[in-house]
Design an enzyme around this catalytic site. Structure first.
Site, PDB file in Angstrom:
ATOM      1  N   GLU A 274      57.016  46.648  50.242  1.00 40.62           N
ATOM      2  CA  GLU A 274      56.666  46.178  48.892  1.00 40.62           C
ATOM      3  C   GLU A 274      57.768  45.277  48.324  1.00 40.62           C
ATOM      4  OE1 GLU A 274      53.695  46.649  47.635  1.00 40.62           O
ATOM      5  OE2 GLU A 274      53.186  47.798  49.424  1.00 40.62           O
ATOM      6  N   TRP A 277      57.334  41.906  49.941  1.00 43.71           N
ATOM      7  CA  TRP A 277      56.272  41.159  49.245  1.00 43.71           C
ATOM      8  C   TRP A 277      56.850  40.454  48.014  1.00 43.71           C
ATOM      9  CZ3 TRP A 277      51.499  39.482  50.041  1.00 43.71           C
ATOM     10  CH2 TRP A 277      50.703  40.087  51.029  1.00 43.71           C
ATOM     11  N   TRP A 305      33.543  29.044  37.470  1.00 44.75           N
ATOM     12  CA  TRP A 305      33.712  30.324  36.786  1.00 44.75           C
ATOM     13  C   TRP A 305      32.767  30.428  35.595  1.00 44.75           C
ATOM     14  CZ3 TRP A 305      36.380  33.318  39.835  1.00 44.75           C
ATOM     15  CH2 TRP A 305      37.428  32.813  40.600  1.00 44.75           C
ATOM     16  N   ASN A 340      49.197  50.317  41.119  1.00 45.38           N
ATOM     17  CA  ASN A 340      48.969  49.126  41.943  1.00 45.38           C
ATOM     18  C   ASN A 340      47.586  49.114  42.594  1.00 45.38           C
ATOM     19  OD1 ASN A 340      50.099  46.638  43.142  1.00 45.38           O
ATOM     20  ND2 ASN A 340      49.755  47.725  45.062  1.00 45.38           N
ATOM     21  N   TRP A 358      40.387  33.823  37.356  1.00 45.80           N
ATOM     22  CA  TRP A 358      41.519  34.715  37.587  1.00 45.80           C
ATOM     23  C   TRP A 358      42.652  34.468  36.601  1.00 45.80           C
ATOM     24  CZ3 TRP A 358      46.259  32.546  38.670  1.00 45.80           C
ATOM     25  CH2 TRP A 358      46.276  31.234  39.146  1.00 45.80           C
ATOM     26  N   TRP A 381      47.015  38.158  41.564  1.00 47.09           N
ATOM     27  CA  TRP A 381      45.727  37.691  41.053  1.00 47.09           C
ATOM     28  C   TRP A 381      45.065  36.703  42.001  1.00 47.09           C
ATOM     29  CZ3 TRP A 381      42.270  39.187  37.645  1.00 47.09           C
ATOM     30  CH2 TRP A 381      42.644  40.180  36.735  1.00 47.09           C
TER      31      TRP A 381
END
Length: 449
Positions: A274, A277, A305, A340, A358, A381
Site C-alpha cells: 500500500e 502504491w 457523463w 478503503n 468521476w 478515482w
C-alpha cells in the site's frame, strides 16, 4: 486583502534579525524527528528558524470555514511551537501567501537559505519554483529533500528512463531499486539545540485564520503492530479495526514514511504494498500532470457523463438504497474517514451505476477526507472509473450487494452507520443494478470504440 494585511501586521511585530540565519520551511513534515530537510538545516552551520505558513492560496479554496484539516494543522503547529519553546526557541507561524512571507524574510537581509522537503503537487511545484527564484535573486539558496515518499518520482523508472504506468512492474522495480539510503533515518531530533534561540511572535488563532474548530476527532500518530501483522486477513472488513488509520499522518508528515515502511518490511508485505502504491501515484502525478484534472487515458474523456443532481445528492448523503454505499458515505461525513474497500465500492457506484463524472466524486472526497492527498485520491478515482493508469477495465462493475455479502455479511458496519436500516425510513434503491450495469458497459463501449 484581509489575509495580506494580517500577514503584514504580523511581520511588523517580528523581532529584528541581526545575524545570518536559515529557514526550515515546514509543509507536509509536521514533526521534529527523522526529518531530512530539518536535519540538513540544523547541520548548515547557521541558526535555524522553523517556519510554517498558513497558505491563503490553499485556505481560500476550501469550501467550509470548519475544515477539520485546518483544525488538525493548527493543533499540530501549536504543539510543535510549545516543544520548540521548551528548547528556548519557537515556530515562526505566518498567515498569507508564501511569496509575501518570503519577501518579508528576505527583507531582513540576513536570510541565507531555505531548507524544505519536496512536494510534488502542481501548485506546490510552481510555488517552490517561485521561492527558489526569490532566494536566488537575493543571493540565497533553496534546498529540497525527499521525505514525503520512500523513493521520489523519477527514481523508479523503466530501463529506458520512461515512467511506469502499470503498478506491478513499478513495484518490482521499486524493490530492486531500494537501497539502505532510501530508508536511512535523518536524526534531526538530536540537533534541536541548533534552533535559533529567540522569543517567537504569538501564533495566530483559528479565528485569526478565519476558521472555526472542528468537532471531529483525529487518529493517533502511532502504528499498531498487531494491525499491520494481521493486515492481509483483515484489511477488507470495514467493521473491524483492520487497517492502520495512519494515512492522515503520512499526508501531513506527523509520522516519518521511513519508520512506517520499516514496519511493512518487518511485519507485512501486503501492508508495504500500500505504501508502494502511494509512491506510484506520486510518480504518476509528476510524470503525467494532466491526469490530475483529465482522464489519464484521453479517450475516456469522450464518455458522456450524466447530469443528475438528485442522484448525486443521494450518493453524497448516503441515501442511494444500497447499504454498503450509504454506510460508507455517512462514515465519511461523520468522521472524515472511509474504509478503503468501501471507497472502491462507492466510487464504482458513482461512475458506473450512476454514470456521473468521476471528478465530482474526487472533489467530494477532497472536501471531506482527513487523509486527502491529490495523487492518491485522483489515482483511486480514475482506477474506479477505468480511465486511469492500471485501472479496472470499464466492464468491471462492482455489485454493491455482492460486496456487502462478502465483506459485511453480518451487517455490523451497515448498522453502525445506518440506524434506520431495515425500516420503512430507509430508501429504496435509486437505480436497479442489472440495468445500471448494462447501461454503464454500453455507454463506455460506445464512447471508446
Amino acid at each position: 486583502m484581509w489575509a495580506v494585511s494580517l500577514s503584514a501586521t504580523f511581520f511588523m511585530n517580528l523581532p529584528s534579525f541581526t545575524a545570518p540565519f536559515v529557514i526550515h520551511w515546514i509543509r507536509r513534515d509536521l514533526r521534529w524527528h527523522d526529518n531530512r530537510a530539518l536535519h540538513a538545516a540544523l547541520n548548515s552551520g547557521l541558526p535555524v528558524v522553523p517556519l510554517f505558513v498558513f497558505d491563503t492560496n490553499i485556505l481560500n479554496r476550501l469550501d467550509t470555514r470548519e475544515d477539520a484539516r485546518v483544525t488538525f494543522l493548527h493543533q499540530t503547529v501549536e504543539r510543535m511551537h510549545r516543544e520548540a519553546e521548551g528548547r528556548g526557541s519557537g515556530l515562526l507561524v505566518a498567515h498569507g501567501t508564501p511569496s509575501d512571507v518570503m519577501k518579508h524574510l528576505l527583507g531582513t537581509g540576513q536570510l541565507r537559505a531555505v531548507y524544505t522537503n519536496e512536494d510534488y503537487e502542481p501548485y506546490a511545484k510552481a510555488r517552490d519554483g517561485e521561492m527558489a527564484r526569490l532566494l536566488a535573486d537575493s543571493g540565497g539558496t533553496f534546498h529540497t529533500f525527499t521525505d514525503h515518499v520512500v523513493q521520489a518520482p523519477g527514481q523508479v523508472v523503466k530501463p529506458d528512463g520512461t515512467p511506469y504506468t502499470v503498478f506491478t512492474p513499478f513495484s518490482k522495480r521499486w524493490h530492486a531499486n531500494l537501497t539502505e539510503q532510501h530508508l536511512l533515518e535523518a536524526p534531526s531530533e538530536d540537533h534541536l539545540d541548533r534552533l535559533l534561540e529567540w522569543k517567537a511572535p504569538a501564533l495566530p488563532s483559528l479565528v485569526d485564520l478565519g476558521f472555526k474548530a472542528s468537532k471531529l476527532t483525529f487518529p493517533e500518530a502511532k502504528v499498531d503492530v498487531q494491525v499491520v501483522r494481521n493486515y492481509g486477513e483483515t484489511r477488507d472488513i470495514p467493521s473491524v479495526h483492520g487497517t492502520s488509520r495512519i494515512s492522515m499522518h503520512l499526508r501531513f508528515g506527523t509520522l516519518s514514511i521511513r519508520e512506517v515502511a520499516k514496519f511493512g518490511f518487518k511485519h507485512s508485505e501486503k501492508w508495504l504494498t500500500e505504501l508502494i502504491w502511494r509512491d506510484f501515484y506520486q510518480a504518476i502525478m509528476q510524470a503525467f500532470p494532466h491526469s490530475m484534472t483529465r482522464a489519464f487515458k484521453p479517450q475516456y474523456d469522450r464518455i458522456p457523463w450524466r447530469h443528475d443532481d438528485a442522484h448525486f445528492e443521494a450518493w453524497k448523503t448516503g441515501r442511494t438504497g444500497y447499504p454498503l454505499v450509504d454506510a460508507g458515505m455517512r462514515e465519511l461525513l461523520a468522521t472524515g474517514f472511509m474504509h478503503n474497500r468501501v471507497r472502491m465500492v462507492v466510487a464504482s457506484f458513482l461512475c458506473k451505476h450512476l454514470l456521473l463524472d468521476w471528478r465530482l466524486g474526487e472533489r467530494h472526497f477532497a472536501k471531506h477526507l482527513l487523509d486527502f492527498e491529490l495523487a492518491s485520491n485522483v489515482g483511486g478515482w480514475q482506477w474506479a472509473a477505468g480511465s486511469g493508469c492500471d485501472a479496472a477495465p470499464y466492464f468491471r462493475v462492482f455489485n454493491p450487494t455482492s460486496q456487502l455479502e462478502k465483506f459485511d455479511r453480518e451487517l455490523a458496519y451497515v448498522k453502525q452507520w445506518i440506524p434506520e436500516w431495515g425500516t420503512s425510513a430507509y430508501p429504496e434503491p435509486i437505480v436497479e443494478h442489472k440495468m445500471a450495469r448494462q447501461r454503464a458497459i454500453d455507454t463506455y463501449k460506445a464512447a471508446l470504440t
